[in-house]
Design a protein around this motif. Structure first.
Motif, PDB file in Angstrom:
ATOM      1  N   GLN A 290       0.840  -1.206   0.000  1.00 32.99           N
ATOM      2  CA  GLN A 290       0.000   0.000   0.000  1.00 32.99           C
ATOM      3  C   GLN A 290       0.872   1.252   0.000  1.00 32.99           C
ATOM      4  O   GLN A 290       0.579   2.234  -0.690  1.00 32.99           O
TER       5      GLN A 290
ATOM      6  N   GLU B 273       0.867   4.137  -2.752  1.00 33.25           N
ATOM      7  CA  GLU B 273       0.570   5.509  -2.336  1.00 33.25           C
ATOM      8  C   GLU B 273       1.699   6.458  -2.728  1.00 33.25           C
ATOM      9  O   GLU B 273       1.463   7.580  -3.181  1.00 33.25           O
TER      10      GLU B 273
ATOM     11  N   GLU C  81      -4.403   6.464  -4.572  1.00 32.32           N
ATOM     12  CA  GLU C  81      -5.176   6.856  -3.391  1.00 32.32           C
ATOM     13  C   GLU C  81      -4.862   5.891  -2.252  1.00 32.32           C
ATOM     14  O   GLU C  81      -4.622   4.700  -2.481  1.00 32.32           O
ATOM     15  N   ALA C  82      -4.886   6.384  -0.998  1.00 36.57           N
ATOM     16  CA  ALA C  82      -4.640   5.518   0.155  1.00 36.57           C
ATOM     17  C   ALA C  82      -5.754   4.479   0.256  1.00 36.57           C
ATOM     18  O   ALA C  82      -6.929   4.808   0.103  1.00 36.57           O
TER      19      ALA C  82
END
Ligand code: SF4
Ligand code: SF4
Length: 523
Positions: free
Chosen positions: A359, A363, A368-369
């Motif tokens: 992730q 990011e 997008e997170a």
């Protein structure tokens, strides 16, 4: 990674970012312009340590913090300590023939009681199953949420956290504690230390004392302990556990996690790029710089205003901005601290956050997170959960369907048989009749597979009452050992046969034990 030195005279660690906001003339939240430095590529971790093989330990004086993760830690501490201290005092009615303590490890009678479950020595596979479930449960937690066990529920973490709150209560918050640590000995310092260590000792004594209550009737042992009538082993156990709690929780603290515990090393091998960890998003935070500098040159600086709040609250004294470290127990207190700072300077929360390495990479590349919980939904977690659940269900099924009656038979080897003067042949056996219920039960023992006329009797039932079926009373929650003699008439022969045990109650539970009948001409 060695915990960094904390110098209370250095204004930087103790500096309050709100003070910096004031100095910079920023009086309202969200006043800081959003940094154009956001989404910078990740930077390499800074080199740690000073190159020496040994570095003296610096005391960790972590700062008080409030936030969702801190409150969750309070909750876990309250629940785990309550369970530990209160459980031995819970009573559980099992009738007049069994102990009324809900959780009891009765070593003398080799029984483990847990509410309605009673485990006998021959059912040790249930204990093995529980240990396997605990192991797989740890794998599951590690795979899903990284070192959450270390951060929230490990006894070392819970007791260290408790002792750190006592430090704060007696000596004040971070800076006051650091100042007192450096101050020369004086009557006031001595009184504070004495008070604090006395509280440590009382908690340690309660911890060691609670442990032994799991192994005997708690109210009885409690009274015996203070009347000096308890077993010497009880005093030794309390002394050892009191000493280890006092020393490990009061003084060793994060050093246990960093140097002594094998679990961080094992977890290090189990965590992969999809496991949740607490991480500093360096592509967003770097280049770090003070608030004043960030206000002056916003295009040059990232979101990290280098306030060191994340370091100040860390119970192991590490700087998460230096990258993943064995000292990070993923307690997430630095997330609480940094989120407060971000809120106050008007930046989005999550500069330090739970995230997976994958992730983070996405990011950093501009994606997008992703919500952290998404990391839970992956095959590895499902497989661990499936195995864990399957073992749990199998154990529940085995517990629900197990018989409370058991029979084992050992034939005499020497002599293997006796030839009686009327020509009949007699064999002797030792029968073990197990009644696993908390009430006495009559049990019927029958011979199956022997010729007509075969009879048995026992040491208590004389040969004049010999019959093919005998009734034997077995006390509650006991194994009765019975010497049994079996005779077959003259002129008959036998080989393998079976003792059949039946409980003479509404359950009619049965157990069979096959054995051998020895005769002069045969086996
Ligand atoms: S990461 Fe957050 S808490 Fe830590 S120094 Fe930077 S701004 Fe402060
Ligand atoms: S770095 Fe953060 S998550 Fe890790 S131990 Fe310190 S406060 Fe807890």
């Amino acid at each position: 990674m060695i915990a960094p030195e904390v110098d209370p005279d250095d204004p930087k660690p103790a500096r309050d970012w709100q003070e910096a906001l004031g100095e910079a003339g920023v009086t309202e939240r969200a006043a800081l312009p959003v940094s154009p430095a956001l989404r910078k590529p990740p930077v390499a971790a800074r080199p740690a340590g000073n190159g020496n093989l040994y570095e003296a330990r610096a005391s960790v004086h972590n700062k008080r913090i409030d936030g969702p993760f801190r409150r969750f830690k309070w909750l876990v501490m309250f629940v785990t300590l309550t369970i530990y201290y209160v459980t031995p005092w819970i009573r559980w009615d099992r009738g007049p023939y069994a102990p009324d303590q809900a959780v009891l490890i009765n070593l003398a009678n080799r029984r483990f009681y847990m509410f309605d479950i009673e485990i006998w020595p021959h059912e040790f596979y249930f204990v093995a199953g529980m240990l396997i479930m605990a192991g797989i449960g740890l794998f599951l937690v590690t795979s899903a949420v990284g070192r959450a066990w270390c951060g929230y529920a490990c006894p070392q973490t819970v007791w260290t956290d408790l002792f750190q709150h006592i430090d704060r209560f007696i000596d004040g918050d971070r800076n006051a504690r650091a100042r007192l640590d450096k101050a020369p000995w004086s009557p006031a310092k001595f009184a504070r230390r004495l008070g604090k260590w006395t509280i440590y000792l009382i908690i340690s004594l309660l911890t060691g004392g609670a442990w032994i209550l799991y192994f005997a009737d708690a109210p009885t042992l409690f009274a015996d302990f203070f009347a000096l009538n308890a077993d010497p082993l009880a005093y030794m156990t309390v002394a050892i556990l009191t000493g280890t709690t006092f020393w490990l929780g009061g003084f060793m603290r994060e050093q246990v996690c960093i140097y002594m515990c094998p679990w961080p090393r094992i977890q290090g091998a189990m965590i992969d790029e999809n496991s949740l960890i607490v991480t500093y998003k360096d592509w967003r935070g770097e280049q770090r710089g003070s608030l004043k500098k960030a206000l002056k040159e916003p295009e040059k600086y990232g979101d990290c205003i280098d306030c060191r709040e994340c370091v100040a609250v860390c119970p192991t004294g590490i700087d998460i901005r230096e990258g993943q470290q064995i000292g990070c127990i993923t307690c997430a207190l630095c997330i609480d601290a940094c989120d407060r700072v971000m809120q106050d300077i008007g930046r989005p929360r999550g500069l330090i956050d739970y995230a997976t390495l994958d992730q983070c990479e996405a990011e950093a590349g501009g994606a997008e997170a992703t919500p952290a919980w998404m990391a839970l939904l992956r095959p590895r977690t499902f497989i661990y959960f499936g195995i864990w659940g399957a073992i749990g269900l199998a154990m529940l099924f085995a517990l629900g369907t197990r018989s409370h009656t058991d029979l084992t038979v050992s034939p005499d080897r020497n002599p293997p048989y006796m030839l009686m003067k009327d020509g009949s042949v007699r064999n002797a056996y030792t029968l073990r009749l197990r009644n696993m219920e908390a009430r006495p039960r009559d049990m019927e023992v029958a011979l199956i597979g022997l010729p007509d006329g075969a009879v048995m009797w026992t040491d208590r039932i004389g040969s004049d009452a010999a019959a093919a079926v005998q009734t034997i009373k077995v006390p509650a929650d006991e194994t009765r050992v019975v010497r049994t003699y079996v005779t077959i008439p003259a002129g008959t022969s036998a080989d393998r046969f079976t003792f059949q045990l039946t409980s003479l109650d509404e359950q009619r539970e049965q157990d069979l034990a096959e054995t051998t009948f020895n005769t002069p001409g045969g086996n």
